[in-house]
Design a protein around this motif. Structure first.
Motif, PDB file in Angstrom:
ATOM      1  N   LEU A 139      -0.817 -19.862  33.448  1.00 55.82           N
ATOM      2  CA  LEU A 139      -1.517 -20.708  32.482  1.00 55.82           C
ATOM      3  C   LEU A 139      -2.731 -21.385  33.111  1.00 55.82           C
ATOM      4  O   LEU A 139      -3.770 -21.546  32.455  1.00 55.82           O
ATOM      5  CB  LEU A 139      -0.562 -21.760  31.914  1.00 55.82           C
ATOM      6  CG  LEU A 139       0.452 -21.244  30.892  1.00 55.82           C
ATOM      7  CD1 LEU A 139       1.518 -22.296  30.618  1.00 55.82           C
ATOM      8  CD2 LEU A 139      -0.248 -20.851  29.593  1.00 55.82           C
ATOM      9  N   CYS A 140      -2.611 -21.779  34.378  1.00 55.48           N
ATOM     10  CA  CYS A 140      -3.770 -22.360  35.072  1.00 55.48           C
ATOM     11  C   CYS A 140      -4.917 -21.359  35.132  1.00 55.48           C
ATOM     12  O   CYS A 140      -6.094 -21.730  35.003  1.00 55.48           O
ATOM     13  CB  CYS A 140      -3.377 -22.793  36.485  1.00 55.48           C
ATOM     14  SG  CYS A 140      -2.380 -24.302  36.549  1.00 55.48           S
ATOM     15  N   LEU A 141      -4.572 -20.080  35.319  1.00 54.95           N
ATOM     16  CA  LEU A 141      -5.601 -19.043  35.338  1.00 54.95           C
ATOM     17  C   LEU A 141      -6.199 -18.847  33.955  1.00 54.95           C
ATOM     18  O   LEU A 141      -7.422 -18.732  33.800  1.00 54.95           O
ATOM     19  CB  LEU A 141      -4.992 -17.733  35.841  1.00 54.95           C
ATOM     20  CG  LEU A 141      -5.933 -16.521  35.905  1.00 54.95           C
ATOM     21  CD1 LEU A 141      -7.093 -16.805  36.857  1.00 54.95           C
ATOM     22  CD2 LEU A 141      -5.171 -15.278  36.338  1.00 54.95           C
ATOM     23  N   VAL A 142      -5.352 -18.842  32.927  1.00 53.36           N
ATOM     24  CA  VAL A 142      -5.834 -18.668  31.554  1.00 53.36           C
ATOM     25  C   VAL A 142      -6.761 -19.802  31.155  1.00 53.36           C
ATOM     26  O   VAL A 142      -7.795 -19.583  30.492  1.00 53.36           O
ATOM     27  CB  VAL A 142      -4.639 -18.581  30.579  1.00 53.36           C
ATOM     28  CG1 VAL A 142      -5.114 -18.651  29.127  1.00 53.36           C
ATOM     29  CG2 VAL A 142      -3.857 -17.298  30.814  1.00 53.36           C
ATOM     30  N   VAL A 143      -6.424 -21.014  31.581  1.00 52.24           N
ATOM     31  CA  VAL A 143      -7.234 -22.184  31.207  1.00 52.24           C
ATOM     32  C   VAL A 143      -8.665 -22.045  31.701  1.00 52.24           C
ATOM     33  O   VAL A 143      -9.609 -22.511  31.049  1.00 52.24           O
ATOM     34  CB  VAL A 143      -6.582 -23.478  31.758  1.00 52.24           C
ATOM     35  CG1 VAL A 143      -7.541 -24.654  31.658  1.00 52.24           C
ATOM     36  CG2 VAL A 143      -5.309 -23.795  30.980  1.00 52.24           C
ATOM     37  N   THR A 144      -8.856 -21.382  32.834  1.00 54.06           N
ATOM     38  CA  THR A 144     -10.220 -21.216  33.360  1.00 54.06           C
ATOM     39  C   THR A 144     -11.078 -20.342  32.453  1.00 54.06           C
ATOM     40  O   THR A 144     -12.304 -20.348  32.567  1.00 54.06           O
ATOM     41  CB  THR A 144     -10.190 -20.598  34.772  1.00 54.06           C
ATOM     42  OG1 THR A 144      -9.612 -19.282  34.715  1.00 54.06           O
ATOM     43  CG2 THR A 144      -9.381 -21.468  35.717  1.00 54.06           C
ATOM     44  N   LEU A 145     -10.438 -19.584  31.560  1.00 55.38           N
ATOM     45  CA  LEU A 145     -11.169 -18.700  30.652  1.00 55.38           C
ATOM     46  C   LEU A 145     -11.416 -19.346  29.294  1.00 55.38           C
ATOM     47  O   LEU A 145     -12.051 -18.751  28.430  1.00 55.38           O
ATOM     48  CB  LEU A 145     -10.377 -17.395  30.450  1.00 55.38           C
ATOM     49  CG  LEU A 145      -9.975 -16.639  31.726  1.00 55.38           C
ATOM     50  CD1 LEU A 145      -9.121 -15.427  31.370  1.00 55.38           C
ATOM     51  CD2 LEU A 145     -11.214 -16.224  32.514  1.00 55.38           C
ATOM     52  N   VAL A 146     -10.894 -20.568  29.111  1.00 55.44           N
ATOM     53  CA  VAL A 146     -10.996 -21.264  27.825  1.00 55.44           C
ATOM     54  C   VAL A 146     -12.128 -22.275  27.881  1.00 55.44           C
ATOM     55  O   VAL A 146     -12.312 -22.958  28.901  1.00 55.44           O
ATOM     56  CB  VAL A 146      -9.666 -21.991  27.506  1.00 55.44           C
ATOM     57  CG1 VAL A 146      -9.784 -22.825  26.242  1.00 55.44           C
ATOM     58  CG2 VAL A 146      -8.541 -20.972  27.352  1.00 55.44           C
ATOM     59  N   PRO A 147     -12.932 -22.393  26.825  1.00 57.16           N
ATOM     60  CA  PRO A 147     -14.011 -23.391  26.821  1.00 57.16           C
ATOM     61  C   PRO A 147     -13.456 -24.804  27.049  1.00 57.16           C
ATOM     62  O   PRO A 147     -12.446 -25.197  26.463  1.00 57.16           O
ATOM     63  CB  PRO A 147     -14.613 -23.264  25.418  1.00 57.16           C
ATOM     64  CG  PRO A 147     -14.256 -21.878  24.981  1.00 57.16           C
ATOM     65  CD  PRO A 147     -12.920 -21.584  25.594  1.00 57.16           C
ATOM     66  N   MET A 148     -14.125 -25.551  27.916  1.00 57.43           N
ATOM     67  CA  MET A 148     -13.689 -26.917  28.195  1.00 57.43           C
ATOM     68  C   MET A 148     -13.982 -27.822  27.001  1.00 57.43           C
ATOM     69  O   MET A 148     -14.714 -27.461  26.094  1.00 57.43           O
ATOM     70  CB  MET A 148     -14.393 -27.448  29.445  1.00 57.43           C
ATOM     71  CG  MET A 148     -14.064 -26.682  30.722  1.00 57.43           C
ATOM     72  SD  MET A 148     -14.924 -27.325  32.162  1.00 57.43           S
ATOM     73  CE  MET A 148     -14.188 -28.952  32.319  1.00 57.43           C
ATOM     74  N   ASN A 229      -2.559 -29.087  40.718  1.00 58.26           N
ATOM     75  CA  ASN A 229      -3.944 -29.086  41.196  1.00 58.26           C
ATOM     76  C   ASN A 229      -4.157 -27.985  42.230  1.00 58.26           C
ATOM     77  O   ASN A 229      -5.226 -27.364  42.277  1.00 58.26           O
ATOM     78  CB  ASN A 229      -4.295 -30.445  41.804  1.00 58.26           C
ATOM     79  CG  ASN A 229      -4.384 -31.544  40.762  1.00 58.26           C
ATOM     80  OD1 ASN A 229      -4.665 -31.287  39.601  1.00 58.26           O
ATOM     81  ND2 ASN A 229      -4.128 -32.787  41.165  1.00 58.26           N
ATOM     82  N   GLY A 230      -3.136 -27.742  43.059  1.00 56.48           N
ATOM     83  CA  GLY A 230      -3.248 -26.677  44.046  1.00 56.48           C
ATOM     84  C   GLY A 230      -3.368 -25.301  43.422  1.00 56.48           C
ATOM     85  O   GLY A 230      -3.943 -24.383  44.017  1.00 56.48           O
ATOM     86  N   LEU A 231      -2.838 -25.155  42.213  1.00 58.08           N
ATOM     87  CA  LEU A 231      -2.930 -23.884  41.488  1.00 58.08           C
ATOM     88  C   LEU A 231      -4.215 -23.776  40.671  1.00 58.08           C
ATOM     89  O   LEU A 231      -4.420 -22.796  39.958  1.00 58.08           O
ATOM     90  CB  LEU A 231      -1.722 -23.727  40.559  1.00 58.08           C
ATOM     91  CG  LEU A 231      -0.362 -23.560  41.246  1.00 58.08           C
ATOM     92  CD1 LEU A 231       0.765 -23.607  40.220  1.00 58.08           C
ATOM     93  CD2 LEU A 231      -0.306 -22.244  42.013  1.00 58.08           C
ATOM     94  N   GLY A 232      -5.061 -24.799  40.786  1.00 55.06           N
ATOM     95  CA  GLY A 232      -6.329 -24.778  40.054  1.00 55.06           C
ATOM     96  C   GLY A 232      -6.307 -25.533  38.752  1.00 55.06           C
ATOM     97  O   GLY A 232      -7.247 -25.419  37.959  1.00 55.06           O
ATOM     98  N   GLY A 233      -5.237 -26.317  38.510  1.00 54.83           N
ATOM     99  CA  GLY A 233      -5.143 -27.077  37.273  1.00 54.83           C
ATOM    100  C   GLY A 233      -6.076 -28.276  37.252  1.00 54.83           C
ATOM    101  O   GLY A 233      -6.578 -28.716  38.287  1.00 54.83           O
ATOM    102  N   ASP A 234      -6.290 -28.810  36.067  1.00 52.97           N
ATOM    103  CA  ASP A 234      -7.168 -29.955  35.837  1.00 52.97           C
ATOM    104  C   ASP A 234      -6.296 -31.127  35.380  1.00 52.97           C
ATOM    105  O   ASP A 234      -5.820 -31.149  34.236  1.00 52.97           O
ATOM    106  CB  ASP A 234      -8.203 -29.593  34.766  1.00 52.97           C
ATOM    107  CG  ASP A 234      -9.198 -30.720  34.495  1.00 52.97           C
ATOM    108  OD1 ASP A 234      -8.925 -31.875  34.860  1.00 52.97           O
ATOM    109  OD2 ASP A 234     -10.258 -30.436  33.891  1.00 52.97           O
TER     110      ASP A 234
END
Length: 249
Positions: A139-148, A229-234
């Protein structure tokens, strides 16, 4: 091992929630469409993750020698086959809505005597929480593809954070949780007997502790956010997603 239509239905609800969240008006704060979308996305997404959690237990058990799990329907991702639908899904969803804490749900009965060895029994227990950790990372990876700055971004961020928290809670060495199940094959008969006696109420005591003593729950959330956060989460997006999900507070 064919997925049940029930599982696809849960995913469809999550997708519908994501659509509403994506097109809700974030500028209006708690816009009804935005809030409804985030709530549906998180509830259905987390219910799907509970199903995958139990599938993880069953799949490793099947590969490890317990072939009865296939006849019990545990490999179909159908929530109706779990031990008690109320305790497995309804109660955890209520706890999630009330306090944002993911109470472990689902239950698959494993024939531990059919498993090849103690290591297999430990991996059967760990497979569930590891599926949550994997879901959180995905999900952390998917979130990077979603508009902020969209409801979808915030909802998925909170759902990812919940997966990490679910992983942490489940690996605690508390009787009735998977962390204890992973250790149990290596414990003395006396320790296993103690665990069997307290298993029915130990998880409930833990959750009472989490609800009543904020420092304990805050510590778990802090560790979860560190991993997240270590997995790239916000963290900011996850917190905002939580605020939208717990809109009634």
């Amino acid at each position: 091992m064919r997925p049940s239509p029930i599982f696809f239905g849960i995913l469809a609800v999550a997708v519908a929630g994501g659509f509403l969240a994506a097109y809700g008006d974030i500028s209006k704060g708690r816009d009804p469409m935005l809030v409804a979308g985030v709530v549906l996305l998180v509830l259905a997404g987390w219910m799907a993750s509970l199903t995958l959690h139990e599938f993880g237990h069953a799949f490793v058990a099947f590969r490890g020698g317990d072939h009865d799990v296939a006849h019990k329907g545990y490999l179909t991702l159908d929530v109706r086959h779990y031990a008690d639908p109320v305790l497995s899904f309804v109660l955890p969803l209520i706890f999630l809505i009330i306090g944002g804490i993911p109470l472990p749900g689902g239950a698959v009965w494993i024939n531990r005597g059919a498993l090849r060895n103690r290591a297999t029994a430990s991996w059967v227990s760990l497979a569930g929480p590891l599926s949550n950790l994997a879901a959180g990372a995905a999900l952390c990876l998917v979130v990077t593809l979603v508009p902020m700055a969209t409801g979808l971004y915030f909802g998925l961020s909170y759902l990812a954070l919940l997966q990490i928290l679910t992983f942490l809670i489940n690996i605690l060495p508390v009787p009735g949780l998977d962390g204890w199940g992973a250790l149990e094959p290596y414990l003395s008969p006396q320790a296993r007997a103690f665990g069997a006696r307290v298993r029915p109420w130990a998880p409930l005591a833990l959750f009472a502790l989490l609800f009543l003593f904020r420092p304990v729950s805050n510590l778990l959330w802090t560790i979860a956010e560190y991993i997240y956060n270590g997995l790239g989460g916000d963290s900011y997006a996850g917190g905002l997603g939580q605020a939208l999900f717990l809109f009634w507070k």
